[in-house]
Design a protein around this motif. Sequence first.
Motif, PDB file in Angstrom:
ATOM      1  N   CYS A  10       0.757  -1.280  -0.077  1.00  0.00           N
ATOM      2  CA  CYS A  10      -0.058   0.177   0.151  1.00  0.00           C
ATOM      3  C   CYS A  10       0.885   0.978  -0.044  1.00  0.00           C
ATOM      4  N   CYS A  11       1.638   1.524   1.157  1.00  0.00           N
ATOM      5  CA  CYS A  11       2.256   2.651   1.283  1.00  0.00           C
ATOM      6  C   CYS A  11       3.621   2.627   0.955  1.00  0.00           C
ATOM      7  N   ASP A  12       4.257   1.160   0.515  1.00  0.00           N
ATOM      8  CA  ASP A  12       5.738   1.200   0.089  1.00  0.00           C
ATOM      9  C   ASP A  12       6.783   1.470   0.966  1.00  0.00           C
ATOM     10  N   CYS A  13       6.442   1.285   2.255  1.00  0.00           N
ATOM     11  CA  CYS A  13       7.399   1.560   3.369  1.00  0.00           C
ATOM     12  C   CYS A  13       8.131   0.261   3.308  1.00  0.00           C
ATOM     13  N   ASP A  14       9.421   0.595   3.931  1.00  0.00           N
ATOM     14  CA  ASP A  14      10.269  -0.638   3.972  1.00  0.00           C
ATOM     15  C   ASP A  14       9.757  -1.652   5.250  1.00  0.00           C
ATOM     16  N   LEU A  15       9.864  -3.167   4.748  1.00  0.00           N
ATOM     17  CA  LEU A  15       9.611  -3.978   5.880  1.00  0.00           C
ATOM     18  C   LEU A  15      10.894  -5.144   5.838  1.00  0.00           C
ATOM     19  N   ALA A  16      11.684  -5.005   6.916  1.00  0.00           N
ATOM     20  CA  ALA A  16      12.726  -6.167   6.960  1.00  0.00           C
ATOM     21  C   ALA A  16      12.144  -7.299   7.136  1.00  0.00           C
ATOM     22  N   PRO A  17      13.101  -8.167   6.875  1.00  0.00           N
ATOM     23  CA  PRO A  17      12.759  -9.723   6.886  1.00  0.00           C
ATOM     24  C   PRO A  17      12.335  -9.974   8.549  1.00  0.00           C
ATOM     25  N   ASP A  18      13.057  -9.234   9.146  1.00  0.00           N
ATOM     26  CA  ASP A  18      12.846  -9.557  10.807  1.00  0.00           C
ATOM     27  C   ASP A  18      11.629  -8.625  11.278  1.00  0.00           C
ATOM     28  N   SER A  19      11.163  -7.741  10.564  1.00  0.00           N
ATOM     29  CA  SER A  19       9.977  -6.902  11.181  1.00  0.00           C
ATOM     30  C   SER A  19       8.838  -7.627  11.556  1.00  0.00           C
ATOM     31  N   ARG A  20       8.392  -7.080  12.636  1.00  0.00           N
ATOM     32  CA  ARG A  20       7.190  -7.731  13.376  1.00  0.00           C
ATOM     33  C   ARG A  20       5.976  -6.837  13.032  1.00  0.00           C
ATOM     34  N   GLU A  21       6.238  -5.929  12.092  1.00  0.00           N
ATOM     35  CA  GLU A  21       5.187  -5.185  11.458  1.00  0.00           C
ATOM     36  C   GLU A  21       4.559  -5.565  10.190  1.00  0.00           C
ATOM     37  N   ALA A  22       5.300  -6.633   9.773  1.00  0.00           N
ATOM     38  CA  ALA A  22       4.833  -7.022   8.229  1.00  0.00           C
ATOM     39  C   ALA A  22       3.741  -8.259   8.497  1.00  0.00           C
ATOM     40  N   MET A  23       2.628  -7.817   7.771  1.00  0.00           N
ATOM     41  CA  MET A  23       1.283  -8.541   7.545  1.00  0.00           C
ATOM     42  C   MET A  23       1.374  -9.292   6.397  1.00  0.00           C
ATOM     43  N   ILE A  24       0.770 -10.445   6.154  1.00  0.00           N
ATOM     44  CA  ILE A  24       0.586 -11.182   4.967  1.00  0.00           C
ATOM     45  C   ILE A  24      -0.819 -11.955   4.687  1.00  0.00           C
ATOM     46  N   CYS A  25      -1.031 -11.910   3.476  1.00  0.00           N
ATOM     47  CA  CYS A  25      -2.403 -13.116   3.295  1.00  0.00           C
ATOM     48  C   CYS A  25      -1.491 -14.468   2.930  1.00  0.00           C
ATOM     49  N   SER A  26      -2.391 -15.394   2.423  1.00  0.00           N
ATOM     50  CA  SER A  26      -1.991 -16.634   2.076  1.00  0.00           C
ATOM     51  C   SER A  26      -1.390 -16.310   0.511  1.00  0.00           C
ATOM     52  N   PHE A  27      -1.438 -15.576  -0.085  1.00  0.00           N
ATOM     53  CA  PHE A  27      -0.820 -15.382  -1.480  1.00  0.00           C
ATOM     54  C   PHE A  27       0.537 -14.760  -1.183  1.00  0.00           C
ATOM     55  N   GLU A  28       0.827 -14.479  -0.073  1.00  0.00           N
ATOM     56  CA  GLU A  28       1.877 -13.428   0.155  1.00  0.00           C
ATOM     57  C   GLU A  28       1.800 -12.142  -0.199  1.00  0.00           C
ATOM     58  N   CYS A  29       0.742 -11.532  -0.302  1.00  0.00           N
ATOM     59  CA  CYS A  29       0.564  -9.958  -0.408  1.00  0.00           C
ATOM     60  C   CYS A  29       0.956  -9.424   0.820  1.00  0.00           C
ATOM     61  N   THR A  30       1.786  -8.507   0.939  1.00  0.00           N
ATOM     62  CA  THR A  30       2.529  -8.054   2.186  1.00  0.00           C
ATOM     63  C   THR A  30       2.051  -6.686   2.340  1.00  0.00           C
ATOM     64  N   PHE A  31       1.884  -6.121   3.756  1.00  0.00           N
ATOM     65  CA  PHE A  31       1.512  -4.922   3.992  1.00  0.00           C
ATOM     66  C   PHE A  31       2.001  -4.657   5.256  1.00  0.00           C
ATOM     67  N   CYS A  32       2.118  -3.566   5.731  1.00  0.00           N
ATOM     68  CA  CYS A  32       2.866  -2.822   6.925  1.00  0.00           C
ATOM     69  C   CYS A  32       1.359  -3.261   8.115  1.00  0.00           C
ATOM     70  N   ALA A  33       1.754  -3.042   9.392  1.00  0.00           N
ATOM     71  CA  ALA A  33       0.610  -3.183  10.357  1.00  0.00           C
ATOM     72  C   ALA A  33      -0.252  -2.162  10.204  1.00  0.00           C
ATOM     73  N   ASP A  34       0.226  -1.035  10.158  1.00  0.00           N
ATOM     74  CA  ASP A  34      -0.645   0.315   9.904  1.00  0.00           C
ATOM     75  C   ASP A  34      -1.662   0.243   8.892  1.00  0.00           C
ATOM     76  N   CYS A  35      -1.205  -0.122   7.658  1.00  0.00           N
ATOM     77  CA  CYS A  35      -2.227  -0.064   6.499  1.00  0.00           C
ATOM     78  C   CYS A  35      -3.206  -1.356   6.743  1.00  0.00           C
ATOM     79  N   ALA A  36      -2.576  -2.613   7.281  1.00  0.00           N
ATOM     80  CA  ALA A  36      -3.446  -3.618   7.293  1.00  0.00           C
ATOM     81  C   ALA A  36      -4.415  -3.353   8.467  1.00  0.00           C
TER      82      ALA A  36
END
Length: 80
Positions: A10-36
């Motif tokens: 959504c907002c194109d912010c960076d999400l590190a592989p160890d981020s706890r702010e990253a949210m995904i769906c079953s297809f690996e669509c990836t969003f930050c916690a704020d947008c989610a």
Amino acid sequence: MLELRPNCECCDCDLAPDSREAMICSFECTFCADCARDALHGVCPNCGGGLVRRPVRPAAKLATHPASTRRVVKAHGCAS
Ligand SMILES: [Zn+2]
Ligand SMILES: [Zn+2]
């Protein structure tokens, strides 16, 4: 293997592989916690599935199974 995408779709912010702010769906669509939470209310805008917190890949595994560097961004963002 789970594709650990480097940004929020959504907002194109960076999400590190160890981020706890990253949210995904079953297809690996990836969003930050704020947008989610605020923009998507926990539902993936691409597939309609639920969003859950992305598991963190241990640093030792990232050396042999690196995170994706392919940035995926939704064309018009996620503003409703
Ligand atoms: Zn975001
Ligand atoms: Zn999805």
